[in-house]
Design an enzyme around this catalytic site. Structure first.
Site: not given
Ligand SMILES: [Zn+2]
Length: 178
Positions: A45, A50, A88-89, A130-131, A134
């Site tokens: 995702g 991000q 998380c990226l 999670h997204e 963000h």
């Molecule tokens: Zn993340």
């Protein structure tokens, strides 16, 4: 075009993102770039902030849905609780068991502004939460207790200092990066 992924400390990750109001070619191009960036990472995702774009949309692929987008998402009817490893990226390296609703419904829009509704269980429900976090300036470490947060940040520091190699772990668990 692959975009650069913003990481912890970048203020854009802490800003509440704005509603998408223009469903135009630029939105479609952003969506294409975000999917390319997510798959290259690799992750399951990726949300607008991000990649430095403070707009309420995210792309995702839990391995079963294929490439998908959710614009202006709203979460409803969360049920159950599941504690599983999450990464998380934007906090590259560490993973931590994170409590999330086990199932949840996400309503939003597609790239043409048409309403869509998807229900997710397990990983897909985790991605939705999670997204969407963000888009509200929240990160998964905010969902942990003090000890959990400290351990993630300490591991991140060890990785940054080259004292720990995250690659092995990343290979095993990368499907939870969002
Ligand atoms: Zn993340």
């Amino acid at each position: 075009m692959k975009l650069s992924i913003r990481t912890l400390g970048d203020p854009v990750l802490r800003e509440p993102a704005k509603l998408v109001t223009e469903f135009d070619r630029r939105l479609r191009a952003l969506h294409d770039d975000m999917l390319e960036t997510m798959y290259a990472a690799p992750g399951v995702g990726l949300a607008g902030p991000q990649v430095g774009i403070s707009l309420r949309l995210f792309v995702f692929d839990d391995g079963e849905t294929g490439p998908r987008v959710m614009v202006n998402p709203r979460l409803e009817a969360g049920a159950g609780e599941l504690r599983e490893e999450e990464g998380c990226l934007s906090i590259p390296g560490p993973y931590h068991e994170t409590p999330r609703y086990e199932s949840i419904t996400c309503r939003g829009q597609d790239l043409d502004g048409r309403p869509i509704e998807l229900s997710g269980v397990g990983l897909l429900a985790r991605i939705f939460q999670h997204e969407t976090d963000h888009l509200d300036g929240l990160l998964f470490i905010d969902r942990l207790d003090d000890e959990g947060r400290r351990s993630v940040l300490a591991e991140l520091r060890r990785i940054e200092l080259g004292l720990e190699d995250p690659s092995q772990k990343r290979r095993l668990l990368r499907r939870t990066d969002g």
